[in-house]
Scaffold this active site. Structure first.
Site, PDB file in Angstrom:
ATOM      1  N   ASP A   1      88.590 -72.221 -41.860  1.00  0.00           N
ATOM      2  CA  ASP A   1      89.458 -73.267 -41.322  1.00  0.00           C
ATOM      3  C   ASP A   1      88.955 -73.731 -39.962  1.00  0.00           C
ATOM      4  O   ASP A   1      88.540 -72.925 -39.130  1.00  0.00           O
ATOM      5  CB  ASP A   1      90.886 -72.745 -41.166  1.00  0.00           C
TER       6      ASP A   1
ATOM      7  N   THR B   1      88.194 -70.649 -36.596  1.00  0.00           N
ATOM      8  CA  THR B   1      86.984 -71.046 -35.872  1.00  0.00           C
ATOM      9  C   THR B   1      87.287 -71.793 -34.576  1.00  0.00           C
ATOM     10  O   THR B   1      86.449 -72.549 -34.086  1.00  0.00           O
ATOM     11  CB  THR B   1      86.107 -71.937 -36.763  1.00  0.00           C
TER      12      THR B   1
ATOM     13  N   TYR C   1      88.995 -78.835 -32.272  1.00  0.00           N
ATOM     14  CA  TYR C   1      88.688 -77.500 -31.761  1.00  0.00           C
ATOM     15  C   TYR C   1      87.520 -77.518 -30.770  1.00  0.00           C
ATOM     16  O   TYR C   1      86.450 -78.041 -31.061  1.00  0.00           O
ATOM     17  CB  TYR C   1      88.372 -76.540 -32.901  1.00  0.00           C
TER      18      TYR C   1
END
Length: 322
Positions: free
Chosen positions: A48, A20, A53
């Site tokens: 995950d 992701t 991110y």
């Protein structure tokens, strides 16, 4: 979709994990929701993410975790998902300054729980190491979080083998559960290590594979399709930098020839071969794969049932050695 049981745990996860890293940024929220729904519909259950991110996009932080949290709330499918996330990554503007220290790990974990909208994270990783601290001190933070019910299991990402061994000894000494999984850079493609722009990334190597075989430590492989290097090459598409420099070498040229033959003669696509190469390792290995489109996700779902067998695996290993 096939499932596999992670050793040293009761986690039964899908044979590949939905990555992701770009969700909430280049992969918009609506597209992310569609991918989550389709992945579960196909039998997938392993997702995950990481606290960092999409922080490389200016503005909002932790976009990936927030999008997952929004989908979990809307879908009410938390009980159908094995969720992993990572914390303790350096600030992107100061990568040389470690944040793998107790207070920062605790802060990241609390924020991850809030953004994901969950009480417990199934598998929590230290995203980077901090060699200035004893491994025992870092494990103690995770063990406390486990006792508090905030995480079920924990692992390491981008830790070198000597530190993983140190963590193992610390766990034995203190009666900790210890790392059950190593999230590491690993794919069929051979990397030109001198071309890596982030020196904190750690690749899988033969010694680490042997260690994990001996101890039963699981692996999760990131960059598991080498960002589509072989698929693009064989399809006649241009390989842009930095991937061109990262993967252009004699070993990968030989692998490309063999993968072309597999596709032509046996109908095994480069994606299918790359996924199977990791899934058929002697170490329990789950490739993490991110998708920019539903079409790519559909291809991976179809490819996930491919097996190579001993002879093809041996050929790939010989070619990887150049």
């Amino acid at each position: 979709m096939k499932k596999t049981r992670l050793q040293q745990s009761d986690l039964e996860v899908s044979c590949f994990c939905l990555g992701t890293a770009e969700m909430g940024a280049s992969v918009a929220k609506a597209e992310a929701f569609r991918q989550f729904d389709r992945f579960l519909e196909a039998g997938g259950n392993f997702i995950d993410t990481a606290h960092v991110y999409n922080d490389w996009v200016p503005g909002e932080t932790a976009r990936s975790e927030k999008v997952i949290g929004q989908w979990l709330k809307a879908s009410q499918k938390r009980n159908e998902v094995i969720l992993s996330t990572k914390g303790g990554h350096p600030r992107l503007e100061t990568m040389e300054i470690s944040r793998a220290v107790p207070e920062e790990i605790k802060k990241d974990l609390e924020e991850s729980l809030a953004y994901l909208g969950v009480d417990t994270i199934d598998l929590y990783f230290l995203h980077r190491d901090n060699i200035s601290l004893p491994a025992e001190e870092l494990l103690a933070v995770l063990e406390q979080a486990k006792r508090e019910g905030k995480i079920r299991y924990y692992g390491c990402s981008n830790w070198k083998l000597d530190r993983i061994r140190e963590a193992e000894e610390a766990a034995k000494k203190n009666g900790f559960s210890g790392f059950i999984c190593n999230q590491v850079m690993w794919s069929l493609a051979v990397v030109n290590e001198e071309q890596l722009t982030d020196p904190t990334l750690v690749q899988m190597d033969e010694k680490t594979v042997e260690y994990q075989k001996k101890t039963g430590m699981n692996a999760m492989a990131y960059t598991s399709l080498a960002k589509g290097y072989f698929s693009k090459k064989i399809a006649g598409k241009a390989i842009r930098e930095p991937n061109a420099s990262l993967y252009k070498n004699k070993a990968n040229d030989g692998l490309e020839v063999y993968l072309r033959r597999l596709e032509r003669e046996e109908g095994i696509s480069p994606m299918a071969a790359s996924m199977a190469y990791l899934m058929e390792q002697d170490v329990v290995t789950v490739p993490i794969i991110s998708f920019s489109s539903m079409g790519q996700l559909e291809e991976a779902i179809q490819a996930s049932g491919t097996t190579l067998g001993k002879a093809r695996m041996e050929t790939l290993e010989v070619l990887r050695r150049g």
